[in-house]
Design an enzyme around this catalytic site. Structure first.
Site, PDB file in Angstrom:
ATOM      1  N   ASP A 102       0.869  -1.168   0.000  1.00 17.95           N
ATOM      2  CA  ASP A 102       0.000   0.000   0.000  1.00 17.95           C
ATOM      3  C   ASP A 102       0.916   1.230   0.000  1.00 17.95           C
ATOM      4  O   ASP A 102       2.104   1.147   0.314  1.00 17.95           O
ATOM      5  CB  ASP A 102      -0.921  -0.006   1.221  1.00 17.95           C
ATOM      6  CG  ASP A 102      -2.185   0.807   0.991  1.00 17.95           C
ATOM      7  OD1 ASP A 102      -2.192   1.658   0.080  1.00 17.95           O
ATOM      8  OD2 ASP A 102      -3.174   0.601   1.730  1.00 17.95           O
ATOM      9  N   TRP A 103       0.353   2.363  -0.352  1.00 16.53           N
ATOM     10  CA  TRP A 103       1.163   3.551  -0.614  1.00 16.53           C
ATOM     11  C   TRP A 103       1.832   4.066   0.673  1.00 16.53           C
ATOM     12  O   TRP A 103       1.154   4.460   1.611  1.00 16.53           O
ATOM     13  CB  TRP A 103       0.294   4.607  -1.260  1.00 16.53           C
ATOM     14  CG  TRP A 103       0.337   4.568  -2.769  1.00 16.53           C
ATOM     15  CD1 TRP A 103       0.551   5.626  -3.601  1.00 16.53           C
ATOM     16  CD2 TRP A 103       0.175   3.442  -3.633  1.00 16.53           C
ATOM     17  NE1 TRP A 103       0.547   5.215  -4.927  1.00 16.53           N
ATOM     18  CE2 TRP A 103       0.322   3.877  -4.974  1.00 16.53           C
ATOM     19  CE3 TRP A 103      -0.050   2.081  -3.411  1.00 16.53           C
ATOM     20  CZ2 TRP A 103       0.236   3.030  -6.060  1.00 16.53           C
ATOM     21  CZ3 TRP A 103      -0.139   1.226  -4.503  1.00 16.53           C
ATOM     22  CH2 TRP A 103       0.002   1.702  -5.809  1.00 16.53           C
TER      23      TRP A 103
END
Length: 783
Positions: free
Chosen positions: A258-259
């Site tokens: 995930d970012w």
């Protein structure tokens, strides 16, 4: 070099420098992978979605300069779906389909697959090759800020609908990213608070949907979650990403973070996160230094590069197999999905459908009729190219046949609101029917922000309660991210749950209100009567950086059944304008045995007067299981369309896993019960038919005996007790009868086996003899 199909991936990796390998395993900017021109490796474009393609021209088209990357990223995450300040100005228009919270209520593989096809067409048109979704985290609590993105509280719905959407995307040349792996169930300090979950609950609930989706659809990528799981960051969790995902399940695709979820880049790669997103110069430097110093195994880096290159080639080989994006056609599909998914919660005295020919005056109340809340807030927020306004769609049905009046939600001081409510009630007294649009309080949900209440807008509660006393035909239309409390429920005859219906929601609502669409959605998550009834409420949201999932595998309806708590509306509930009969349940197996499967067949009949669709649910209820288990669990479902009077036979296949539980002492799935009750149901609390099937369990493997094992536990096994008797007879040189008397005397001891023998017999039997005896018992050598 790379794009020459005759060149092996291994040869490409061998030609890469360390710097190029680190680049390949890191993002370029916010939404791209790195291009390596020297080796002809292109960049892959990805973006958020799965209920709509969110393509930001400033973030994707403006190049790879990362100076303001974090600021742009935070702007995406923190955006408010209700903000009118131009948040969509740089985002291309796209179809905003119903959010996961409503799609889950469709229980419909075909619709979800068709939605995947439409999303693929829009991705191709925008040049996107990987769509970041679907999200299938278990809706453990309705307070979770991202609950609106997710399908259900049950892994069967999560896994099956995710597989349908992934197949719709990937069959049409667009990669999917199954997320967020795993236990992303709260937005409170979400990158630091550990989700502490027992392994059994993980295996049976939180990981099961991922396992099911991967087995059925093979997503090109899996996205790890922000949160730690049992104290270890999900993106750096070797047990999760390697032991479970790759070794247990055999997943061979790419794992993407995930970012900004990665905190220790070398640790994340060693654990199994190949692609670190988005680009981070400090994390790239960490990985390069670890590679140069030998801190990280080069073979692990090369294996990660191999998966990354396989993924890039897969993207390059994919070709569109559906027509170009037709946004008008997709809008029609968005309408259909919303109409097929909305849940009619209550309909006393057949208030719905409304008949335009007999309504002289219809009063519509609430701001949501003019400015509908169609989606949640955060990174998945889509710029809808068109939005159906509910009031406009209702007005289209009026067409001179009845008078339509609209009044807004009361605002202002308490005195002003009270006056407005009095005026609304006065107008309602002159209307033949009243429809109230209500929603949860805004600004208290969405990515990065859990709700702290299940309340709808307080003024709307007051309006609904007042109208219940003056309007016989009163309908409440609810939009919300997940469950809301309804203090007026007992006094309101009709309620329709729309969740977040997407851009076609206004038309879908009108179709149901006027009977053009027979509602056929059913709840994919239980609606509690009050916030205190939420499973795990007493341990939410955790303390000191740890969030204990205290309800274990008793999530959602499993908890309400266990505790005999009556919810406002149960899992699987949903009404129709027709009725259905369940007939002739049959099972094609005389017993359930290890490794066996069976088919469940029954007949569904439309016993009403209008066409409709019924969602048939198959539950399995264990009788006298080996460990404590949920009372019943969903194992299969189907949506059946029937004309009035029509009957149809439907068959469900149940496999070995549908009868097993995960035994952590063995580290495996186990079949253990006296019997199973197979139930055909209209909801988890509306069981229509059942059939009992005996079970032939696996032999129980007892825990290994030690000298400290309680004597009572060892002698509880008849064969072990006989072996101990013979052992005593031999070592003490006594008769069988005398040895039997001694054995019976020590049987009730709770002390350790060796200590018990020493206490009763003295030093006549050595510790070494006891250890050998127990070793023989553990190895099955009974004599």
């Amino acid at each position: 070099m790379f794009q020459d199909a005759n060149v092996a991936v291994a040869d490409v990796i061998a030609a890469m420098t360390d710097e190029e390998k680190v680049d390949l395993l890191s993002g370029r900017g916010l939404w791209k992978t790195a291009a390596i021109a020297r080796l002809n490796i292109p960049s892959i474009i990805m973006t958020d979605g799965t209920y709509g393609v969110r393509y930001s021209t400033t973030q994707i088209d403006a190049g790879d300069d990362d100076e303001d990357g974090l600021q742009q990223f935070l702007a995406v995450v923190n955006q408010d779906a209700d903000d009118d300040t131009g948040m969509f100005g740089t985002t291309l228009p796209a179809t905003c389909f119903p959010n996961g919270n409503l799609i889950g209520c469709s229980w419909d593989y075909d619709l979800t697959y068709r939605m995947g096809q439409a999303l693929a067409a829009e991705c191709h048109q925008m040049g996107v090759q990987l769509l970041l979704g679907p999200g299938i985290n278990t809706r453990r609590t309705p307070l979770a800020g991202r609950a609106y993105e997710y399908y259900s509280e049950d892994p069967v719905i999560n896994g099956d609908l995710a597989a349908a959407l992934i197949s719709g995307l990937q069959d049409n040349g667009i990669g999917a990213s199954l997320k967020h792996f795993a236990c992303n169930n709260s937005e409170i300090d979400r990158t630091n608070t550990s989700s502490d979950v027992s392994e059994r609950a993980l295996r049976e609930i939180y990981l099961a949907g991922f396992e099911r989706a991967i087995a059925k659809s093979a997503p090109w990528t899996v996205m790890s979650a922000y949160n730690p799981v049992n104290g270890v960051q999900a993106a750096e969790n070797h047990w999760l990403l390697t032991h479970v995902l790759r070794q247990n399940w055999g997943y061979d695709g790419l794992v993407v973070s995930d970012w900004h979820a990665v905190k220790d880049r070398p640790a994340s790669l060693a654990a199994g996160t190949e692609l670190d997103m988005p680009e981070s110069k400090p994390r790239k430097a960490q990985l390069l230094a670890a590679l140069k110093t030998g801190e990280i195994d080069r073979q692990a880096v090369d294996a990660a590069c191999g998966r990354m290159l396989d993924f890039v080639r897969k993207c390059l080989a994919a070709k569109p197999t559906v027509p170009g994006a037709d946004l008008d056609r997709h809008h029609a599909l968005a309408r259909d999905i919303a109409a097929e998914s909305m849940v009619l919660l209550k309909n006393e005295n057949a208030v719905l459908p409304l008949d335009p020919a007999t309504i002289g005056r219809l009063l519509v109340v609430g701001d949501g009729a003019l400015k509908p809340q169609i989606q949640g807030s955060g990174s998945a927020t889509t710029n809808p190219y068109l939005v159906d306004i509910p009031l406009s769609q209702i007005d289209a049905r009026a067409a001179g046949r009845f008078v339509l009046e609209h009044l807004p939600t009361p605002h202002g001081t308490a005195t002003e609101i009270e006056a407005h409510i009095a005026g609304i009630c006065e107008r309602a007294g002159e209307a033949d029917a009243v429809v109230v649009f209500a929603e949860n309080e805004k600004g208290r949900n969405g990515e990065g922000n859990d709700r702290d209440t299940l309340d709808i807008v307080p003024a709307q509660n007051a309006v609904i309660a007042a109208l219940a006393g003056v309007a016989d035909k009163l309908v409440v239309v609810l939009t919300m991210p997940d469950a809301v409390e309804m203090p007026w429920l007992e006094t309101v005859p009709a309620a329709l749950a729309c969740f977040y219906p997407g851009q076609g929601g206004g038309e879908a609502i009108a179709r149901i209100l006027f009977g053009e669409q027979n509602p056929c959605g059913k709840l994919s998550a239980t609606m509690p009567a009050r916030i205190e009834d939420i499973p795990g409420w007493h341990s939410y949201p955790g303390e000191h950086g740890r969030h204990l999932y205290s309800e274990g595998m008793f999530v959602g309806y499993r908890y309400y059944d266990l505790k005999s708590i009556a919810p406002a509306f149960p899992f699987g509930h949903g009404l129709s304008f027709t009725t259905f009969g369940y007939e002739d349940l049959a099972i094609d197996a005389s017993e359930i045995s290890p490794g066996s499967s069976c088919n469940v067949t029954l007949t569904i009949r439309n016993t009403g007067t209008v066409p409709g669709k019924e969602i048939v649910q198959i539950y399995v209820r264990p009788v006298a299981p080996g460990l404590k288990r949920p009372i019943r669990e969903l194992k299969a479902f189907a949506k059946i369309a029937l004309q009035p009077g029509e009957a149809r036979s439907v068959t469900f296949s149940l496999g070995p896993r549908d009868f097993q539980y995960f035994d952590t002492s063995r580290g495996s799935w186990v079949l253990q019960a006296e019997a199973f009750v197979i139930e055909a149901a209209a909801s988890s609390r509306d069981i229509r038919l059942s059939h009992v099937v005996p079970c032939r369990s696996e032999p129980l493997r007892l825990p290994a005996f030690t000298e400290h094992s309680p004597t009572s536990a060892i002698l509880a096994d008849a064969a072990a007790a006989e072996t101990v008797r013979a052992f005593i007879a031999e070592k003490l040189a006594v008769s069988d009868d005398e040895a039997r008397i001694i054995t019976e005397k020590v049987r009730g001891s709770f002390l350790g086996f060796h200590e018990t023998l020493s206490w009763f017999i003295g030093d006549s039997i050595s510790r070494d003899d006891v250890v050998k005896l127990l070793s023989d018992l553990n190895n099955g050598n009974y004599g």
